[in-house]
Scaffold this motif. Structure first.
Motif, PDB file in Angstrom:
ATOM      1  N   ASN A  91       2.344 -18.509   1.986  1.00  0.00           N
ATOM      2  CA  ASN A  91       2.200 -19.945   2.254  1.00  0.00           C
ATOM      3  C   ASN A  91       3.471 -20.570   2.805  1.00  0.00           C
ATOM      4  N   VAL A  92       4.606 -19.871   2.689  1.00  0.00           N
ATOM      5  CA  VAL A  92       5.866 -20.361   3.251  1.00  0.00           C
ATOM      6  C   VAL A  92       6.028 -19.767   4.649  1.00  0.00           C
ATOM      7  N   PRO A  93       6.039 -20.578   5.689  1.00  0.00           N
ATOM      8  CA  PRO A  93       6.148 -20.045   7.049  1.00  0.00           C
ATOM      9  C   PRO A  93       7.368 -19.139   7.201  1.00  0.00           C
ATOM     10  N   GLY A  94       7.141 -17.963   7.750  1.00  0.00           N
ATOM     11  CA  GLY A  94       8.240 -17.023   7.958  1.00  0.00           C
ATOM     12  C   GLY A  94       8.480 -16.077   6.800  1.00  0.00           C
ATOM     13  N   VAL A  95       7.745 -16.236   5.698  1.00  0.00           N
ATOM     14  CA  VAL A  95       7.879 -15.304   4.575  1.00  0.00           C
ATOM     15  C   VAL A  95       6.618 -14.447   4.497  1.00  0.00           C
ATOM     16  N   TRP A  96       6.801 -13.150   4.559  1.00  0.00           N
ATOM     17  CA  TRP A  96       5.725 -12.175   4.579  1.00  0.00           C
ATOM     18  C   TRP A  96       5.832 -11.288   3.332  1.00  0.00           C
ATOM     19  N   SER A  97       4.759 -10.611   2.993  1.00  0.00           N
ATOM     20  CA  SER A  97       4.825  -9.714   1.838  1.00  0.00           C
ATOM     21  C   SER A  97       3.726  -8.663   1.923  1.00  0.00           C
ATOM     22  N   PHE A  98       3.993  -7.512   1.312  1.00  0.00           N
ATOM     23  CA  PHE A  98       2.985  -6.455   1.239  1.00  0.00           C
ATOM     24  C   PHE A  98       3.325  -5.520   0.080  1.00  0.00           C
ATOM     25  N   GLY A  99       2.433  -4.578  -0.176  1.00  0.00           N
ATOM     26  CA  GLY A  99       2.657  -3.616  -1.253  1.00  0.00           C
ATOM     27  C   GLY A  99       2.267  -4.172  -2.615  1.00  0.00           C
ATOM     28  N   ASP A 100       2.779  -3.551  -3.663  1.00  0.00           N
ATOM     29  CA  ASP A 100       2.382  -3.887  -5.036  1.00  0.00           C
ATOM     30  C   ASP A 100       2.639  -5.340  -5.404  1.00  0.00           C
ATOM     31  N   HIS A 143      -0.646   4.657   0.016  1.00  0.00           N
ATOM     32  CA  HIS A 143      -1.215   4.712   1.358  1.00  0.00           C
ATOM     33  C   HIS A 143      -1.638   3.335   1.845  1.00  0.00           C
ATOM     34  N   MET A 144      -2.020   2.440   0.931  1.00  0.00           N
ATOM     35  CA  MET A 144      -2.344   1.077   1.354  1.00  0.00           C
ATOM     36  C   MET A 144      -1.081   0.332   1.766  1.00  0.00           C
ATOM     37  N   ALA A 145       0.009   0.540   1.023  1.00  0.00           N
ATOM     38  CA  ALA A 145       1.281  -0.075   1.407  1.00  0.00           C
ATOM     39  C   ALA A 145       1.759   0.465   2.750  1.00  0.00           C
ATOM     40  N   ASN A 146       1.561   1.764   2.981  1.00  0.00           N
ATOM     41  CA  ASN A 146       1.939   2.343   4.277  1.00  0.00           C
ATOM     42  C   ASN A 146       1.169   1.688   5.419  1.00  0.00           C
ATOM     43  N   HIS A 183       5.184  -8.882  17.367  1.00  0.00           N
ATOM     44  CA  HIS A 183       4.223  -9.504  18.289  1.00  0.00           C
ATOM     45  C   HIS A 183       3.588 -10.717  17.597  1.00  0.00           C
ATOM     46  N   PRO A 184       4.362 -11.775  17.398  1.00  0.00           N
ATOM     47  CA  PRO A 184       3.872 -12.925  16.632  1.00  0.00           C
ATOM     48  C   PRO A 184       2.681 -13.638  17.275  1.00  0.00           C
ATOM     49  N   HIS A 185       2.436 -13.375  18.556  1.00  0.00           N
ATOM     50  CA  HIS A 185       1.295 -14.025  19.217  1.00  0.00           C
ATOM     51  C   HIS A 185       0.099 -13.082  19.348  1.00  0.00           C
ATOM     52  N   GLU A 186       0.220 -11.887  18.786  1.00  0.00           N
ATOM     53  CA  GLU A 186      -0.874 -10.911  18.812  1.00  0.00           C
ATOM     54  C   GLU A 186      -1.023 -10.296  17.418  1.00  0.00           C
ATOM     55  N   LEU A 187      -1.253 -11.143  16.440  1.00  0.00           N
ATOM     56  CA  LEU A 187      -1.285 -10.686  15.053  1.00  0.00           C
ATOM     57  C   LEU A 187      -2.487  -9.782  14.790  1.00  0.00           C
ATOM     58  N   ARG A 188      -2.243  -8.747  13.982  1.00  0.00           N
ATOM     59  CA  ARG A 188      -3.305  -7.850  13.548  1.00  0.00           C
ATOM     60  C   ARG A 188      -3.555  -8.066  12.054  1.00  0.00           C
ATOM     61  N   PRO A 189      -4.808  -7.995  11.614  1.00  0.00           N
ATOM     62  CA  PRO A 189      -5.081  -8.116  10.172  1.00  0.00           C
ATOM     63  C   PRO A 189      -4.764  -6.820   9.453  1.00  0.00           C
ATOM     64  N   GLY A 190      -4.502  -6.960   8.173  1.00  0.00           N
ATOM     65  CA  GLY A 190      -4.238  -5.791   7.342  1.00  0.00           C
ATOM     66  C   GLY A 190      -5.519  -5.055   6.990  1.00  0.00           C
ATOM     67  N   PRO A 191      -5.396  -3.887   6.340  1.00  0.00           N
ATOM     68  CA  PRO A 191      -6.554  -3.034   6.014  1.00  0.00           C
ATOM     69  C   PRO A 191      -7.261  -3.516   4.757  1.00  0.00           C
ATOM     70  N   ALA A 192      -7.892  -4.689   4.839  1.00  0.00           N
ATOM     71  CA  ALA A 192      -8.476  -5.284   3.640  1.00  0.00           C
ATOM     72  C   ALA A 192      -9.922  -4.879   3.394  1.00  0.00           C
ATOM     73  N   HIS A 229      -9.212   5.482  -2.647  1.00  0.00           N
ATOM     74  CA  HIS A 229      -8.232   5.975  -3.606  1.00  0.00           C
ATOM     75  C   HIS A 229      -8.628   7.351  -4.095  1.00  0.00           C
ATOM     76  N   ALA A 230      -7.666   8.048  -4.644  1.00  0.00           N
ATOM     77  CA  ALA A 230      -7.918   9.347  -5.258  1.00  0.00           C
ATOM     78  C   ALA A 230      -7.121   9.441  -6.541  1.00  0.00           C
ATOM     79  N   VAL A 231      -7.652  10.189  -7.493  1.00  0.00           N
ATOM     80  CA  VAL A 231      -6.958  10.477  -8.746  1.00  0.00           C
ATOM     81  C   VAL A 231      -6.630  11.966  -8.717  1.00  0.00           C
ATOM     82  N   PHE A 232      -5.334  12.278  -8.670  1.00  0.00           N
ATOM     83  CA  PHE A 232      -4.914  13.672  -8.539  1.00  0.00           C
ATOM     84  C   PHE A 232      -4.747  14.304  -9.919  1.00  0.00           C
ATOM     85  N   ALA A 233      -5.867  14.385 -10.597  1.00  0.00           N
ATOM     86  CA  ALA A 233      -5.941  15.040 -11.892  1.00  0.00           C
ATOM     87  C   ALA A 233      -6.708  16.340 -11.698  1.00  0.00           C
ATOM     88  N   ASP A 234      -7.199  16.903 -12.772  1.00  0.00           N
ATOM     89  CA  ASP A 234      -8.051  18.085 -12.691  1.00  0.00           C
ATOM     90  C   ASP A 234      -9.255  17.860 -13.595  1.00  0.00           C
TER      91      ASP A 234
END
Length: 373
Positions: A214-223, A232-235, A247-256, A261-266
């Motif tokens: 909501n603050v112009p110029g402040v971006w965020s991602f990840g946890d 992989h979502m943060a990547n 490219h501030p005039h050609e914005l792309r949306p995130g992978p929403a 997800h995977a659980v690497f158990a057995d």
């Protein structure tokens, strides 16, 4: 803290590194709190907040007297404990329980719910819980109410509920792993106060599809900004944000749209989209198909009797609502189903318009799709 080599590498490539903690003192102004640059204030046209999250630690009496472990610390211990008590029944508990049992530790998992991996499709969760009991001591509908230090490690009072009468039992272990989730670090740098950033009910920074706050110029991602807690979502978000900053005039949306997800158990678990329970609760029309690994050549050769693929689709549009896999290579087998959901391909296209190699395990996915009504 960042390793010295990592700091040197960044500085050699023109990046200014200020080692230390920091906080907002006003919107878009950050003050360094310690280290050689303590007191220095920084600002920029664009600020990216990626401070991540930390383990959530419940307020259990006595926990502060025990050198408990978390997902941040357990992989740095010098030796494998003979016994490990795990508080929590999510993916951290499943994965690290698997690792340390494989190393030789006797693992006990205390889970407050009726099953492990409660966020998974109930069929998947139920199957995993049943199989986990073959390797671990699993206490469901249970909670740790007190922790005490002992000469050899620790002991915990565990309250289990079966029927209407709760009962208490003491469990001793060499080590305790607290695996009760993670919380965003927004409270540690005054994000909502001096920073002026809008937070959601869980403390995450609220961002739009383009990762803008909501603050112009402040971006965020990840946890710190999403609930996925998946690298992989943060990547994927990082790639989007890198493009949007350049490219501030050609914005792309995130992978929403979909968060696989995977659980690497057995056994491994992998999932994309809605569970059967979510589809039913939403009142969506649906058809379901299940295919056992044992019903295809590779699974038969593995002598597998417990693994399966489950797909849920809309009977009219033939688009996937969700897909869930439990068994060997689940994280790889989910990929064609993930692509179908994210690219808008129908289950019939994915089943019939491509060729599946025989006798690969991917034939379980093929046959699950082919058998959808």
């Amino acid at each position: 803290p960042m390793h010295d080599d990592a700091v040197a590498y960044r500085r050699a490539n023109g990046v200014d590194v200020f080692a230390g903690s920091a906080r907002f003192v006003e919107p878009k102004v950050v003050e360094v709190l310690d280290g050689e640059h303590a007191g220095e204030r920084l600002t920029a046209d664009n600020i990216v907040v990626t401070v991540g999250s930390r383990p959530a630690v419940p307020p259990i009496p006595g926990l502060d007297t025990v050198p408990y472990l978390t997902s941040d610390t357990i992989m740095r211990i010098d030796e494998v404990p003979r016994s490990l008590l795990v508080l929590g029944g999510g993916f951290i508990a499943a994965e690290l329980g698997h690792v340390f049992e494989a190393f030789g530790a006797a693992v006990t998992i205390v889970q407050r719910g009726p099953r492990l991996l409660m966020a998974e499709d109930v069929e998947i969760s139920t199957t995993y819980t049943r199989l986990a009991r073959n390797r671990f001591t699993v206490l469901t509908n249970a909670a740790i109410t007190r922790v005490e230090r002992t000469a050899t490690g620790m002991r915990a009072q565990v309250r289990t509920t079966k029927g209407a009468t709760p009962s208490d039992v003491w469990i001793e272990a060499d080590a305790l792993l607290v695996a009760t989730g993670r919380i965003p670090n927004t409270d540690r740098f005054d994000a909502a106060g001096a920073g002026g950033l809008e937070l959601d009910a869980h403390g995450h920074i609220v961002v739009n599809a383009y990762l803008q706050s909501n603050v112009p110029g402040v971006w965020s991602f990840g946890d710190v900004a999403n609930h996925f807690q998946l690298k992989h979502m943060a990547n994927a978000e990082r790639r989007v944000l890198s493009h949007n900053l350049q490219h501030p005039h050609e914005l792309r949306p995130g992978p929403a749209y979909a968060a696989p997800h995977a659980v690497f158990a057995d056994p491994q678990i992998a999932s994309i989209g809605m569970t059967e329970e979510q589809v039913v609760a939403a009142g969506l029309p649906h058809v379901i198909s299940r295919k056992r690994y044992a019903d295809v050549a590779y699974g038969w050769a593995l002598e597998d009797t417990t693994s399966f693929v489950k797909v849920i689709a809309d009977p009219t549009t033939r688009l996937l609502h969700g897909a869930h896999i439990i068994g060997p290579q689940a994280a790889l087998l989910i990929q064609p189903l993930l692509q179908a959901r994210m690219l808008g391909q129908t289950v019939d296209q994915v089943a019939r318009d491509v060729v599946y190699i025989h006798p690969a395990l991917s034939e379980a996915v093929e046959n699950a799709l082919l058998e959808l009504p």
